[in-house]
Design a protein around this motif. Structure first.
Motif, short mmCIF file in Angstrom:
data_model
loop_
_atom_site.label_atom_id
_atom_site.label_comp_id
_atom_site.label_asym_id
_atom_site.label_seq_id
_atom_site.Cartn_x
_atom_site.Cartn_y
_atom_site.Cartn_z
N ILE A 1 -27.64 -23.51 -23.79
CA ILE A 1 -27.60 -22.28 -24.58
C ILE A 1 -26.15 -21.81 -24.65
CG2 ILE A 1 -28.36 -20.96 -22.53
CD1 ILE A 1 -29.69 -19.01 -24.56
N THR B 1 -26.01 -16.77 -31.10
CA THR B 1 -26.54 -17.42 -29.90
C THR B 1 -27.22 -18.71 -30.34
OG1 THR B 1 -26.78 -15.39 -28.69
CG2 THR B 1 -28.26 -17.17 -28.06
N LYS B 2 -26.86 -19.79 -29.68
CA LYS B 2 -27.39 -21.08 -30.05
C LYS B 2 -28.10 -21.71 -28.88
CE LYS B 2 -23.30 -20.84 -30.97
NZ LYS B 2 -22.25 -19.80 -31.23
N GLY B 3 -29.20 -22.40 -29.15
CA GLY B 3 -29.89 -23.11 -28.07
C GLY B 3 -30.28 -24.49 -28.54
N SER C 1 -31.58 -14.31 -24.31
CA SER C 1 -31.46 -15.69 -23.84
C SER C 1 -32.73 -16.15 -23.14
CB SER C 1 -30.24 -15.86 -22.95
OG SER C 1 -30.30 -14.97 -21.88
N VAL D 1 -34.94 -17.26 -25.86
CA VAL D 1 -34.50 -18.54 -26.44
C VAL D 1 -34.90 -19.69 -25.51
CG1 VAL D 1 -32.48 -19.94 -27.05
CG2 VAL D 1 -32.60 -17.54 -27.76
N VAL D 2 -34.63 -19.50 -24.21
CA VAL D 2 -34.97 -20.55 -23.25
C VAL D 2 -36.49 -20.77 -23.25
CG1 VAL D 2 -35.00 -21.12 -20.78
CG2 VAL D 2 -32.92 -20.20 -21.82
N ALA E 1 -25.55 -23.00 -19.53
CA ALA E 1 -25.19 -21.90 -20.44
C ALA E 1 -23.69 -21.86 -20.63
CB ALA E 1 -25.68 -20.58 -19.87
N ALA F 1 -23.53 -25.59 -27.34
CA ALA F 1 -24.85 -25.62 -26.69
C ALA F 1 -25.19 -27.05 -26.27
CB ALA F 1 -25.91 -25.07 -27.64
#
Ligand code: SF4
Lengths: 440, 246
Positions: free
Chosen positions: B3, B10-12, B37, B40-41, B55, B237
């Motif tokens: 992430i 924010t990118k995952g 986050s 996202v996770v 991260a 990421a």
């Protein structure tokens, strides 16, 4: 006849002060014993000598509160030949050392702002701003600094000092003596040394006038012996880090530099470094490191970041990195060997013009190269110091040359030695962390 | 999984055993980094199950239960994973611009980051394009239409903004100013790259690499072609995922 003020000073310095501080140390010791050490601390056991250091430096500042009116007081720059002042009975105050203390205690923003309010630019050395601010407001974390009878400035580290001390001379209305070593390109010429010698003679005359005391050459030679021995002992302490693991950290070195700067040429200073050296040697024998898990060894260039010592040292130690040598602490070990008590004045002139910041880039590079090789480092952090130009100019070239000559990794790290307002904590730590990660 | 909590997005990513991206998330960074986050996770976990999380990005330390690694390391890892060769990687981020010298093994040989301010970062573009009312999606078209480059001499974002205001008042075409802006940013990146391996191939990662005008300006400033990494926004990421993958 001894005055009342003198009596107070002697009592504090030799009886009350040591007893109170000893008591404080014992109380602290008891408290520490009750508290369990943090098992997850990345550092080795704390140095025992650190208590003694605290006592020694606290006593220096405590006695200072009673010094003016009791004994002659001189404010001196860190590169000044303070040895000469000792036989005259001066109490020496180091504004740079005091500013470092203010920074570690997070008081620089307030003090520097006071100087800035008087018109001093924020670009000026943060030590100077802090000290002037302290002089203007009377604020200091050490209770009180004694008013100087004499200001002693040696420009072997920078010219800023001269302007700063002139401002102090006006503020306190006291005389200023200057030792102005010419900048050394390649090798210094004999007439350069003669020029410094002449100024040293003037210093002795002025010191005699202010202190109303004459001293013999023998007395000067004796104190030079002490100073020479002190720097050699300091050198031995630093040298202990050639071992793996290094028995202490470069950050410890920054803190333990206090006596060799402020008490050089005194028996107390030497006794302290004997103690420290023995402890470090003992740690080496037992394989105790300054950090628990020394995986990588680094070199640091330029002044420390006094307000960030703890955070930065933890960031490094947690990742197994230690600064095993620093050009800054080394600077106080180098000059001593040049002092030759059989040629007292001439050798002092040589030693005091030979300091790191008074030499061209080629000389500086060779010192860094020598340190990097001697201490077997894999990388170097060059602190690009916002308000100390003389130390920071040329570091881009130094970075390139060190990388090329030694094949080590080098990081330019932007901060300021005393003023946290010129430090971008997050980006700076980010850079340092990325640098450390690149060793994986 | 990795992430990247950047200042703007924010990118995952969820990385498969064979190195393919099984799942990607890309959304604007919310003020509550930990909550965002965590979500996202959770989404990545739905697809991939329990896996270690790496991260990176400016909010990396606030991602729960993840191992934090700096963007320098992650962009380097991600880029090398994609291209498998050495070069000079440029990542123009929202808060900072990085130039990384990637070694033959994908190691970080050396790097430089811009100074403490927003000059030379994606923020510089964002602020001034906002002032010009040019939507991000149309930036390349604007620059392509420019009859000539209007040079912007201020490097400070705040000064550049007022310089642009006067240029508009003088009747300079917006297109030319847009092009000038990119040229100005590119010349800062070139200065920042300084002595870092001057002859290496140049790669670009990060969201700004999707901006054709920026790639062209940088290629011109550096005098070399630029290789834009595939899915440049996800490189950080991806690197974060790689840094915790076995
Ligand atoms: S400018 Fe640098 S060398 Fe000069 S007094 Fe300040 S810290 Fe010391």
């Amino acid at each position: 006849m001894i005055t009342r003020r003198r009596l107070e000073y002697e009592l504090v310095k030799h009886v009350v002060g040591p007893a109170t501080l000893r008591f404080d140390t014992l109380r602290g010791e008891l408290k520490r014993r009750k508290k369990k050490p943090r098992p997850d601390s990345p550092f080795g056991p704390p140095l025992e000598a650190a208590h003694k250091l605290k006592e020694l430096m606290s006593l220096h500042y405590l006695a200072g509160r009673y010094a003016d009116g009791a004994v002659p007081v001189a404010w001196v720059t860190s590169g000044f030949p303070v040895e000469f002042l000792r036989p005259f009975g001066f109490h020496a105050v180091y504004p740079e050392n005091h500013a470092a203390l203010c920074s570690a205690q997070k008081q620089v923003p307030e003090l520097a702002s006071a100087a800035e309010a008087e018109g001093y630019a924020t670009d000026l050395c943060s030590y100077a701003r802090c000290d002037l601010g302290s002089a203007f407001t009377g604020k200091t974390p050490v209770g009180r600094l004694p008013k100087p009878d004499l200001l002693c400035c040696c420009t072997n580290i920078c010219q800023t000092l001269l302007y700063w001390y002139r401002a102090l001379a006006t503020h306190f209305n006291v005389p200023l003596v200057l030792i102005d070593p010419p900048f050394v390109y390649g090798k210094a010429k004999p007439h350069h040394h003669q020029y410094i010698l002449d100024q040293m003679e003037e210093l002795l005359a002025e010191a005699a006038r202010v202190s109303r005391k004459q001293v013999s050459l023998a007395e000067l030679v004796e104190v030079m012996h002490l100073a020479r021995e002190g720097t050699a002992l300091w050198g031995e302490c630093l040298d202990a880090s050639r071992n793996r693991p290094a028995p202490w950290t470069g950050f410890d070195g920054f803190v333990h530099i206090g006596p060799i700067v402020a008490l050089r040429g005194t028996k107390e200073c030497n006794a302290y470094y004997r103690l420290l050296r023995d402890e470090l040697h003992d740690r080496v024998k037992k394989g105790i490191g300054g950090i628990k898990n020394e995986r990588h060894r680094l070199m640091w260039d330029n002044l420390p970041i006094w307000y960030g010592l703890r955070e930065l040292s933890t960031l490094l130690a947690e990742r197994g990195f230690n600064f095993v040598c620093t050009s800054y602490t080394n600077a106080w070990a180098e000059g001593g060997a040049l002092v030759d008590p059989s040629q007292p004045m001439a050798s002092m002139a040589r030693a005091y013009s030979h300091v790191l910041l008074n030499q061209d880039l080629k000389n500086r590079l060779s010192v860094l190269e020598r340190l990097a090789r001697t201490y077997e480092v894999e990388g170097a952090v060059l602190h690009s110091d916002r308000s100390c130009k003389p130390y920071s100019v040329g570091q881009i070239d130094l970075k390139d040359r060190l990388q090329k000559a030694l094949g080590i990794r080098v990081l330019l790290f932007e901060a300021d030695h005393a003023d946290p307002r010129a430090y971008a904590k997050e980006p700076a730590e980010n850079r340092l962390t990325a640098f450390l990660e690149s060793f994986a | 999984m990795g992430i990247d909590v950047g200042s703007t997005t924010t990118k995952g990513v969820l990385l498969g055993d064979d190195g393919a991206l099984l799942e990607c998330v890309l959304e604007p960074t919310a003020p509550r980094i930990d909550e965002q986050s965590r979500e996202v996770v959770a989404r990545l976990k739905q697809k991939g199950g329990e896996l270690p999380v790496g991260a990176t990005g400016y909010g990396r330390k606030r991602v729960p239960t993840a191992r934090a690694v700096t963007e320098i390391t992650c962009h380097a890892k991600g880029a090398f994973f994609r291209l498998k060769r050495q070069g000079l990687l440029v990542d123009i981020g929202g808060q900072d611009t990085k130039v990384i010298h990637l070694g033959a093994q994908g190691d970080v040989q050396d790097f430089s980051m811009n100074d403490k301010c927003a000059a030379g970062t994606g923020r510089f573009l964002e602020v001034i394009l906002g002032r010009l009312n040019v939507p991000l999606a149309e930036v390349s078209a604007y620059a392509a239409r420019a009859p000539r480059v209007v040079s912007i001499s201020s490097t400070c974002t705040v000064f550049a903004e007022s310089e642009v205001v006067s240029l508009i008042a003088e009747g300079e075409p917006v297109e030319g100013i847009v092009k000038g802006l990119h040229a100005s940013l590119a010349s800062r990146v070139r200065a920042q790259a300084g002595t870092l391996s001057p002859s290496a191939e140049i790669f670009m990662s990060g969201g700004v690499a999707l901006n054709q005008a920026m790639v062209a300006a940088l290629a011109q400033a550096m005098g070399r072609a630029i290789t834009v990494l595939p899915e440049p926004q996800l490189i950080g990421a991806l690197g974060a995922a790689l840094s915790v993958a076995g």
